[in-house]
Design an enzyme around this catalytic site. Sequence first.
Site, PDB file in Angstrom:
ATOM      1  CE  LYS A  83      -1.521   1.928   3.599  1.00  0.00           C
ATOM      2  NZ  LYS A  83      -1.281   3.097   4.263  1.00  0.00           N
ATOM      3  CG  ASP A  86      -6.402   4.402   1.844  1.00  0.00           C
ATOM      4  OD1 ASP A  86      -7.534   3.990   1.291  1.00  0.00           O
ATOM      5  OD2 ASP A  86      -6.205   5.563   1.888  1.00  0.00           O
TER       6      ASP A  86
END
Length: 217
Positions: free
Chosen positions: A138, A157
């Site tokens: 991420k 996220d």
Amino acid sequence: MQKVAGAEEIKKLYVVLKEPIDRRLEEFKAIWLRFNELEIIYELIFCLLTPQSKAKICWEAVLKLKEANAFESGDKDLVMKCLSGVRFPTNKTRYIAELRKKVWSDEFKPLFELLKLDVSPTIKRDVLVKEVKGIGYKEASHFLRNIWIGRDLAILDRHILKNLKRFGVISGEVRNISKRRYLELEERMTDFSVKLGVEMKYLDFIFWYMETGKIFK
């Protein structure tokens, strides 16, 4: 044509947000064109700070680090002070110290060179995850997007995952995402983007706006 859940809502926001998103993307493109190594590192530090912390607070911490020359000095106490409000500051101070060691010893030079190479952003992401302590898929995706070259990567996220679930792209709880799972979810988001006719670089920002009411980083 298959009807896409949420298409109307997302496309309405796309019309409204396209211009401000394009302005933000132009800022990212300018970072890439300048390719100032310290500026690139600060973008990486920002993404390193973001796990379980608010993006605005993390960027404020980066600005404090810059103003205090804390990264350049290597003063861990000063770095820690600049990270006020960021979650897990002890661990993240350690990650910043390890990153500084790589940068100052020229161990990061091959990574700078890799960023410039005409290879897939996914390859660059894999190397960043392997070589930079504290950076996962991420965070690496976020960093590459914020320096322009990872515009089609998914930044999975909590805001993005919440909306992927909301629009039926994924189901169930998503925790402790492995590389395999991350790539699977990214592929689903990419397919959703194609079906919508809204590019990934916009879809990410639209989802983020749905949760925060802002176009940020």
